[in-house]
Design a protein around this motif. Structure first.
Motif, PDB file in Angstrom:
ATOM      1  N   ALA A   1       9.292  46.330 -39.093  1.00  0.00           N
ATOM      2  CA  ALA A   1       8.136  46.716 -38.284  1.00  0.00           C
ATOM      3  C   ALA A   1       8.092  45.927 -36.976  1.00  0.00           C
ATOM      4  CB  ALA A   1       6.848  46.502 -39.073  1.00  0.00           C
ATOM      5  N   GLY A   2       8.525  44.661 -37.038  1.00  0.00           N
ATOM      6  CA  GLY A   2       8.553  43.862 -35.816  1.00  0.00           C
ATOM      7  C   GLY A   2       9.556  44.379 -34.812  1.00  0.00           C
ATOM      8  N   VAL A   3      10.724  44.765 -35.293  1.00  0.00           N
ATOM      9  CA  VAL A   3      11.749  45.312 -34.396  1.00  0.00           C
ATOM     10  C   VAL A   3      11.283  46.642 -33.807  1.00  0.00           C
ATOM     11  CG1 VAL A   3      14.106  46.196 -34.270  1.00  0.00           C
ATOM     12  CG2 VAL A   3      13.622  44.135 -35.594  1.00  0.00           C
ATOM     13  N   LEU A   4      10.697  47.488 -34.651  1.00  0.00           N
ATOM     14  CA  LEU A   4      10.192  48.766 -34.146  1.00  0.00           C
ATOM     15  C   LEU A   4       9.041  48.562 -33.156  1.00  0.00           C
ATOM     16  CD1 LEU A   4      10.222  50.937 -37.417  1.00  0.00           C
ATOM     17  CD2 LEU A   4      11.804  51.043 -35.480  1.00  0.00           C
ATOM     18  N   GLY A   5       8.182  47.601 -33.456  1.00  0.00           N
ATOM     19  CA  GLY A   5       7.085  47.307 -32.530  1.00  0.00           C
ATOM     20  C   GLY A   5       7.581  46.796 -31.197  1.00  0.00           C
ATOM     21  N   CYS A   6       8.602  45.939 -31.236  1.00  0.00           N
ATOM     22  CA  CYS A   6       9.192  45.416 -29.999  1.00  0.00           C
ATOM     23  C   CYS A   6       9.776  46.550 -29.164  1.00  0.00           C
ATOM     24  CB  CYS A   6      10.261  44.391 -30.337  1.00  0.00           C
ATOM     25  SG  CYS A   6      11.194  43.778 -28.913  1.00  0.00           S
TER      26      CYS A   6
ATOM     27  N   GLY B   1       6.531  42.898 -30.949  1.00  0.00           N
ATOM     28  CA  GLY B   1       7.227  42.192 -32.017  1.00  0.00           C
ATOM     29  C   GLY B   1       6.312  41.280 -32.806  1.00  0.00           C
ATOM     30  N   VAL B   2       5.444  40.548 -32.102  1.00  0.00           N
ATOM     31  CA  VAL B   2       4.516  39.640 -32.791  1.00  0.00           C
ATOM     32  C   VAL B   2       3.544  40.421 -33.665  1.00  0.00           C
ATOM     33  CG1 VAL B   2       2.637  38.002 -32.421  1.00  0.00           C
ATOM     34  CG2 VAL B   2       4.729  37.826 -31.071  1.00  0.00           C
ATOM     35  N   ILE B   3       3.029  41.523 -33.157  1.00  0.00           N
ATOM     36  CA  ILE B   3       2.096  42.331 -33.946  1.00  0.00           C
ATOM     37  C   ILE B   3       2.799  42.981 -35.128  1.00  0.00           C
ATOM     38  CG2 ILE B   3       0.596  44.360 -33.874  1.00  0.00           C
ATOM     39  CD1 ILE B   3      -0.030  43.661 -30.977  1.00  0.00           C
ATOM     40  N   GLY B   4       4.019  43.466 -34.917  1.00  0.00           N
ATOM     41  CA  GLY B   4       4.725  44.156 -35.983  1.00  0.00           C
ATOM     42  C   GLY B   4       5.274  43.238 -37.055  1.00  0.00           C
ATOM     43  N   PHE B   5       5.562  41.977 -36.707  1.00  0.00           N
ATOM     44  CA  PHE B   5       6.142  41.055 -37.679  1.00  0.00           C
ATOM     45  C   PHE B   5       5.190  40.738 -38.828  1.00  0.00           C
ATOM     46  CE2 PHE B   5       9.541  39.492 -34.669  1.00  0.00           C
ATOM     47  CZ  PHE B   5      10.579  39.937 -35.476  1.00  0.00           C
ATOM     48  N   ARG B   6       3.917  41.030 -38.643  1.00  0.00           N
ATOM     49  CA  ARG B   6       2.980  40.810 -39.751  1.00  0.00           C
ATOM     50  C   ARG B   6       3.267  41.755 -40.912  1.00  0.00           C
ATOM     51  NH1 ARG B   6      -2.825  41.163 -37.016  1.00  0.00           N
ATOM     52  NH2 ARG B   6      -1.875  43.137 -36.318  1.00  0.00           N
TER      53      ARG B   6
ATOM     54  N   ILE C   1      -7.062  41.818 -28.403  1.00  0.00           N
ATOM     55  CA  ILE C   1      -5.945  40.945 -28.781  1.00  0.00           C
ATOM     56  C   ILE C   1      -4.654  41.396 -28.101  1.00  0.00           C
ATOM     57  CG2 ILE C   1      -4.498  40.220 -30.711  1.00  0.00           C
ATOM     58  CD1 ILE C   1      -7.003  40.336 -32.472  1.00  0.00           C
ATOM     59  N   VAL C   2      -4.406  42.703 -28.135  1.00  0.00           N
ATOM     60  CA  VAL C   2      -3.178  43.223 -27.515  1.00  0.00           C
ATOM     61  C   VAL C   2      -3.194  42.981 -26.004  1.00  0.00           C
ATOM     62  CG1 VAL C   2      -1.864  45.316 -27.035  1.00  0.00           C
ATOM     63  CG2 VAL C   2      -2.772  44.921 -29.326  1.00  0.00           C
ATOM     64  N   GLY C   3      -4.337  43.238 -25.371  1.00  0.00           N
ATOM     65  CA  GLY C   3      -4.432  43.030 -23.927  1.00  0.00           C
ATOM     66  C   GLY C   3      -4.234  41.587 -23.530  1.00  0.00           C
ATOM     67  N   ALA C   4      -4.843  40.664 -24.279  1.00  0.00           N
ATOM     68  CA  ALA C   4      -4.693  39.243 -23.956  1.00  0.00           C
ATOM     69  C   ALA C   4      -3.257  38.776 -24.172  1.00  0.00           C
ATOM     70  CB  ALA C   4      -5.652  38.424 -24.810  1.00  0.00           C
ATOM     71  N   MET C   5      -2.641  39.196 -25.275  1.00  0.00           N
ATOM     72  CA  MET C   5      -1.254  38.805 -25.537  1.00  0.00           C
ATOM     73  C   MET C   5      -0.311  39.357 -24.474  1.00  0.00           C
ATOM     74  SD  MET C   5      -0.908  39.202 -29.677  1.00  0.00           S
ATOM     75  CE  MET C   5       0.858  38.958 -29.547  1.00  0.00           C
ATOM     76  N   PHE C   6      -0.486  40.617 -24.125  1.00  0.00           N
ATOM     77  CA  PHE C   6       0.409  41.234 -23.148  1.00  0.00           C
ATOM     78  C   PHE C   6       0.266  40.572 -21.784  1.00  0.00           C
ATOM     79  CE2 PHE C   6       1.506  44.359 -19.933  1.00  0.00           C
ATOM     80  CZ  PHE C   6       2.707  44.848 -20.398  1.00  0.00           C
TER      81      PHE C   6
ATOM     82  N   VAL D   1       8.407  44.912 -19.465  1.00  0.00           N
ATOM     83  CA  VAL D   1       9.229  45.302 -20.617  1.00  0.00           C
ATOM     84  C   VAL D   1       9.393  44.126 -21.581  1.00  0.00           C
ATOM     85  CG1 VAL D   1      11.514  46.071 -21.326  1.00  0.00           C
ATOM     86  CG2 VAL D   1      10.437  47.093 -19.333  1.00  0.00           C
ATOM     87  N   TYR D   2       9.707  42.946 -21.041  1.00  0.00           N
ATOM     88  CA  TYR D   2       9.838  41.760 -21.891  1.00  0.00           C
ATOM     89  C   TYR D   2       8.518  41.436 -22.582  1.00  0.00           C
ATOM     90  CZ  TYR D   2      14.208  40.990 -19.336  1.00  0.00           C
ATOM     91  OH  TYR D   2      15.467  41.130 -18.798  1.00  0.00           O
ATOM     92  N   SER D   3       7.432  41.527 -21.826  1.00  0.00           N
ATOM     93  CA  SER D   3       6.126  41.227 -22.406  1.00  0.00           C
ATOM     94  C   SER D   3       5.754  42.234 -23.485  1.00  0.00           C
ATOM     95  CB  SER D   3       5.065  41.223 -21.303  1.00  0.00           C
ATOM     96  OG  SER D   3       3.786  40.995 -21.827  1.00  0.00           O
TER      97      SER D   3
END
Length: 201
Positions: free
Chosen positions: A181-186, A171-176, A138-143, A163-165
């Motif tokens: 968590a989304g900001v930290l993940g971003c 952010g998408v993974i962390g927002f769950r 999932i992470v690889g496909a999203m990135f 960097v943007y990707s």
């Protein structure tokens, strides 16, 4: 009278000289502009740089099927699928490896004193490997998908795309788990992507 006629003749000769100089300058300007048009203007002839003519091996013209395959391999969908498959394989291998060095694999929390069988250990390793494989896929496909879209939108291939990707993916993974968590993940994914790009470039 003779002096006035002499001065008139001298002025006429000067005017003729100026006219000749002006015409020469105009002709040179016209010639220069014509040369520029043939070199970099609309009249420039586009030459086909054939490697066979330049001393290299001749390259045959690409067929329509080859061009279609190249366009397909350069598309965002193909890159995302490739990253998904690669992430699945890498995640599965990483999950099995971490399960192999974990001493609690296969143990039942209800009965920690019982020694697990080989089947239970393999089952636990397979479950952990599958869980890691799904997450990595999932992470690889999203990135890969977001990086390809950002690169196509910006029209540039540099470190900023990664960097943007990374920021979008993290952010998408962390927002769950919430906004923090989304900001930290971003920030974490963006920093990790920047470090990888700096190391690779």
């Amino acid at each position: 009278m003779a002096a006035s006629s002499g001065s008139a003749n001298a002025s006429d000769s000067d005017l003729k000289d100026l006219d000749s100089v002006g015409s020469d300058m105009a002709a040179s300007t016209i010639q220069y502009s014509m040369v520029l048009e043939h070199l970099i203007g609309d009249k420039r002839t586009v030459k086909d740089l054939n490697p066979g003519v330049m001393g290299g091996l001749p390259v045959p013209a690409k067929s329509d099927e080859q061009k279609m395959i190249e366009r397909g391999m350069e598309s965002c969908a193909f890159k995302s699928v490739l990253a998904c498959v690669g992430g699945f394989v890498l995640g599965g291998a990483f999950g099995v490896f971490t399960a192999g060095i974990d001493t609690n694999v296969g143990f039942d929390p209800k009965d920690p004193l019982r020694t697990p069988t080989a089947r239970e250990v393999l089952k636990d390793m397979g479950q952990r490997g599958m869980s890691y494989a799904k997450n990595f896929a999932i992470v690889g496909a999203m990135f890969s998908c977001t990086e390809c879209i950002i690169e196509s939108h910006r029209g540039k291939s540099d470190w900023k795309n990664a960097v943007y990707s990374g920021c979008v993916t993290g952010g998408v993974i962390g927002f769950r788990a919430g906004l923090k968590a989304g900001v930290l993940g971003c920030g974490g994914f963006a920093a990790f992507s920047a470090a990888i790009e700096y190391y690779l470039r």
